[in-house]
Design an enzyme around this catalytic site. Structure first.
Site, PDB file in Angstrom:
ATOM      1  N   HIS A 155      19.821   5.838  26.463  1.00 39.16           N
ATOM      2  CA  HIS A 155      20.457   6.806  25.555  1.00 39.16           C
ATOM      3  C   HIS A 155      19.349   7.756  25.105  1.00 39.16           C
ATOM      4  O   HIS A 155      18.371   7.323  24.494  1.00 39.16           O
ATOM      5  CB  HIS A 155      21.021   6.003  24.376  1.00 39.16           C
ATOM      6  CG  HIS A 155      21.905   6.739  23.431  1.00 39.16           C
ATOM      7  ND1 HIS A 155      23.178   6.294  23.105  1.00 39.16           N
ATOM      8  CD2 HIS A 155      21.704   7.850  22.690  1.00 39.16           C
ATOM      9  CE1 HIS A 155      23.714   7.103  22.210  1.00 39.16           C
ATOM     10  NE2 HIS A 155      22.849   8.055  21.936  1.00 39.16           N
TER      11      HIS A 155
ATOM     12  N   HIS B   7       3.425  34.915  17.189  1.00 39.29           N
ATOM     13  CA  HIS B   7       2.297  33.997  17.124  1.00 39.29           C
ATOM     14  C   HIS B   7       2.392  33.024  15.945  1.00 39.29           C
ATOM     15  O   HIS B   7       1.801  31.939  15.980  1.00 39.29           O
ATOM     16  CB  HIS B   7       1.018  34.842  17.001  1.00 39.29           C
ATOM     17  CG  HIS B   7      -0.250  34.078  17.130  1.00 39.29           C
ATOM     18  ND1 HIS B   7      -0.766  33.698  18.341  1.00 39.29           N
ATOM     19  CD2 HIS B   7      -1.105  33.588  16.201  1.00 39.29           C
ATOM     20  CE1 HIS B   7      -1.895  33.034  18.154  1.00 39.29           C
ATOM     21  NE2 HIS B   7      -2.116  32.940  16.859  1.00 39.29           N
TER      22      HIS B   7
ATOM     23  N   HIS C  53       4.088  26.576  21.168  1.00 40.43           N
ATOM     24  CA  HIS C  53       4.409  26.178  22.540  1.00 40.43           C
ATOM     25  C   HIS C  53       4.662  24.674  22.602  1.00 40.43           C
ATOM     26  O   HIS C  53       4.191  23.924  21.762  1.00 40.43           O
ATOM     27  CB  HIS C  53       3.263  26.545  23.499  1.00 40.43           C
ATOM     28  CG  HIS C  53       1.998  25.770  23.277  1.00 40.43           C
ATOM     29  ND1 HIS C  53       1.122  26.037  22.249  1.00 40.43           N
ATOM     30  CD2 HIS C  53       1.448  24.722  23.940  1.00 40.43           C
ATOM     31  CE1 HIS C  53       0.101  25.204  22.293  1.00 40.43           C
ATOM     32  NE2 HIS C  53       0.273  24.381  23.315  1.00 40.43           N
TER      33      HIS C  53
ATOM     34  N   SER D  82      -4.333  22.789  21.271  1.00 34.95           N
ATOM     35  CA  SER D  82      -5.597  23.503  21.419  1.00 34.95           C
ATOM     36  C   SER D  82      -5.405  25.009  21.235  1.00 34.95           C
ATOM     37  O   SER D  82      -6.353  25.732  20.949  1.00 34.95           O
ATOM     38  CB  SER D  82      -6.239  23.196  22.773  1.00 34.95           C
ATOM     39  OG  SER D  82      -5.300  23.360  23.800  1.00 34.95           O
TER      40      SER D  82
ATOM     41  N   ARG E 225       0.849  -1.189   0.000  1.00 33.35           N
ATOM     42  CA  ARG E 225       0.000   0.000   0.000  1.00 33.35           C
ATOM     43  C   ARG E 225       0.888   1.244   0.000  1.00 33.35           C
ATOM     44  O   ARG E 225       0.482   2.305   0.482  1.00 33.35           O
ATOM     45  CB  ARG E 225      -0.825   0.067   1.273  1.00 33.35           C
ATOM     46  CG  ARG E 225      -1.588  -1.157   1.632  1.00 33.35           C
ATOM     47  CD  ARG E 225      -2.430  -0.751   2.835  1.00 33.35           C
ATOM     48  NE  ARG E 225      -3.009  -1.878   3.503  1.00 33.35           N
ATOM     49  CZ  ARG E 225      -3.801  -1.751   4.552  1.00 33.35           C
ATOM     50  NH1 ARG E 225      -4.045  -0.562   5.044  1.00 33.35           N
ATOM     51  NH2 ARG E 225      -4.317  -2.798   5.120  1.00 33.35           N
ATOM     52  N   ALA E 226       2.125   1.077  -0.440  1.00 33.48           N
ATOM     53  CA  ALA E 226       3.132   2.126  -0.290  1.00 33.48           C
ATOM     54  C   ALA E 226       2.598   3.516  -0.612  1.00 33.48           C
ATOM     55  O   ALA E 226       1.976   3.733  -1.640  1.00 33.48           O
ATOM     56  CB  ALA E 226       4.324   1.808  -1.183  1.00 33.48           C
TER      57      ALA E 226
ATOM     58  N   CYS F 195      -5.045  35.903  21.716  1.00 39.46           N
ATOM     59  CA  CYS F 195      -4.189  34.788  22.159  1.00 39.46           C
ATOM     60  C   CYS F 195      -3.602  35.056  23.542  1.00 39.46           C
ATOM     61  O   CYS F 195      -2.942  36.067  23.748  1.00 39.46           O
ATOM     62  CB  CYS F 195      -3.071  34.576  21.139  1.00 39.46           C
ATOM     63  SG  CYS F 195      -1.831  33.401  21.692  1.00 39.46           S
TER      64      CYS F 195
ATOM     65  N   GLY G 224      -3.312  17.591  18.519  1.00 39.37           N
ATOM     66  CA  GLY G 224      -3.704  17.871  19.899  1.00 39.37           C
ATOM     67  C   GLY G 224      -3.426  19.272  20.399  1.00 39.37           C
ATOM     68  O   GLY G 224      -3.626  19.555  21.579  1.00 39.37           O
TER      69      GLY G 224
HETATM   70 ZN   LIG Z   1      -0.181  34.196  20.246  1.00 31.02          ZN
HETATM   71 ZN   LIG Z   2      24.226   4.793  24.022  1.00 32.34          ZN
END
Ligand SMILES: [Zn+2]
Ligand SMILES: [Zn+2]
Ligand SMILES: [Zn+2]
Length: 350
Positions: free
Chosen positions: A296, A116, A169, A164, A20-21, A44, A162
């Site tokens: 690591h 922003h 940030h 919001s 399905r590449a 904001c 995710g």
């Molecule tokens: Zn902002």
């Molecule tokens: Zn290592």
């Protein structure tokens, strides 16, 4: 023929569905193009001048001495709606066979720039390294708190991933236990270490550099590659080439070099995949194990190009529709976007 591949660290299997590449152009309709954002947004809470709309800052890089005013270039505040609360004791207890404790932890927001409309692909190099330095300072402060066993730094880029709020940030969550994904990595790395007396990531880096086929980019001390058993299309790992358990052990100079590699990778992803939503997380050694020979540190970048469906949710086995070898090739060929913020700190504040 599709291929089942086993992650040598966690022992998890993934399906690389070569039949399905998918090419980068197959994903661009899935990415949500974000309309051109202004440099400043009046609504904001993270834009400069709105410091009163957030909880009081726990760290800021700024020119003056006064807190919570608009002369900063990186600012860290507690999350207004924290997943875990900073005050209180854990009060570990049982209810019959069920274990529970109080939801104690730290949940902070690293506001990466006053502007922003930027992101890690478009920050100046200096700004990117300052963000990493803020991660380090917050980590070193929070690890003094003996209630915390792990500190995860992560970023959600785009609504699908995710985020919001659109202002650039990242976030930090300190937890009173080691998250299960890190436990699985640690246990796998310990098994390998007991058998071979070597760090599994060090061996992996050596083999990947030798083979080159999954390497996207390397700098003098860092490397970025697509892992052999990638769970997601274009999953990318960034690691120091020589052993280091904790990302907080990086010097200022190394952090600048790492910031450069990070930006190179985010620019390639933006060009190749039309600025997709993504998450990244820094897997560093658990608190108190910063000198580990076994763990690591690494940054995992996960573009959000596909949606986990019934099979993934039911089994934990991911179907990856772009082989890591092909993804590495596409990312190597993607030319860097030239339009990064050219300003340094002084101009940002002007
Ligand atoms: Zn902002
Ligand atoms: Zn290592
Ligand atoms: Zn990891």
């Amino acid at each position: 023929m599709p291929e089942l591949r086993k992650d040598p660290i966690t022992q998890e299997w993934v399906i690389i569905a070569t039949e399905r590449a998918r090419r980068p152009s197959d994903f661009t309709h899935l990415t949500i193009a974000e309309p051109d954002k202004p440099e400043y947004s009046a609504t904001c809470p993270f834009c400069p001048g709105k410091e009163g709309m957030t909880p009081s800052e726990v760290l800021a890089f700024r020119h003056g001495q006064d807190c919570n005013i608009a002369d900063w270039w990186v600012r860290v505040v507690p999350n207004k709606f924290p997943a875990l609360a900073i005050e209180g004791a854990l009060n570990k207890r049982g209810n019959g066979m069920y274990d529970l404790m109080n939801g104690v932890g730290a949940h902070e927001v690293i506001i990466e720039t006053p502007k922003h409309n930027l992101d890690p692909a478009t920050f100046s190099l200096y700004q990117m390294s300052e963000v990493l330095w803020a991660y380090r300072e917050r980590y070193l402060d929070l690890r003094k708190d003996s209630r915390f066993k792990y500190i995860l730094i992560f970023r959600n880029h785009g609504k699908v991933a995710g985020a919001s709020l659109e202002h650039p940030h990242s976030q930090l969550i300190a937890t009173p236990m080691i998250p299960i994904d890190v436990v699985n990595e640690l246990q796998g790395a310990e098994r390998y270490f007991q058998y071979r007396d070597r760090c599994i990531w060090c061996d992996m880096i050596e083999q990947e550099l030798e083979a080159q086929e999954r390497i996207v980019k390397e700098s003098e001390h860092f490397v970025a590659f697509e892992p052999f058993a990638s769970k997601f299309p274009f999953e990318t790992w960034l690691l120091p080439k020589t052993h280091q358990a904790s990302f907080t052990d990086m010097t200022r100079e190394r952090m600048m070099e790492f910031a450069g590699l990070m930006q190179d990778i985010f620019q390639r992803i933006a060009v190749c995949l039309n600025s997709p939503p993504y998450n990244f997380a820094i897997h560093t050694a658990p608190c108190g194990r910063e000198n580990s020979d076994v763990f690591h540190w690494h940054m995992v970048v996960m573009p959000r190009l596909t949606i986990a469906a019934g099979f993934e949710m039911g089994t934990g086995i991911y179907i990856n529709v772009t082989s890591p070898e092909a993804a590495a090739g596409y990312l190597r060929d993607a030319s860097k976007s030239p339009d990064t913020e050219s300003t340094d700190k002084v101009e940002v504040l002007a």
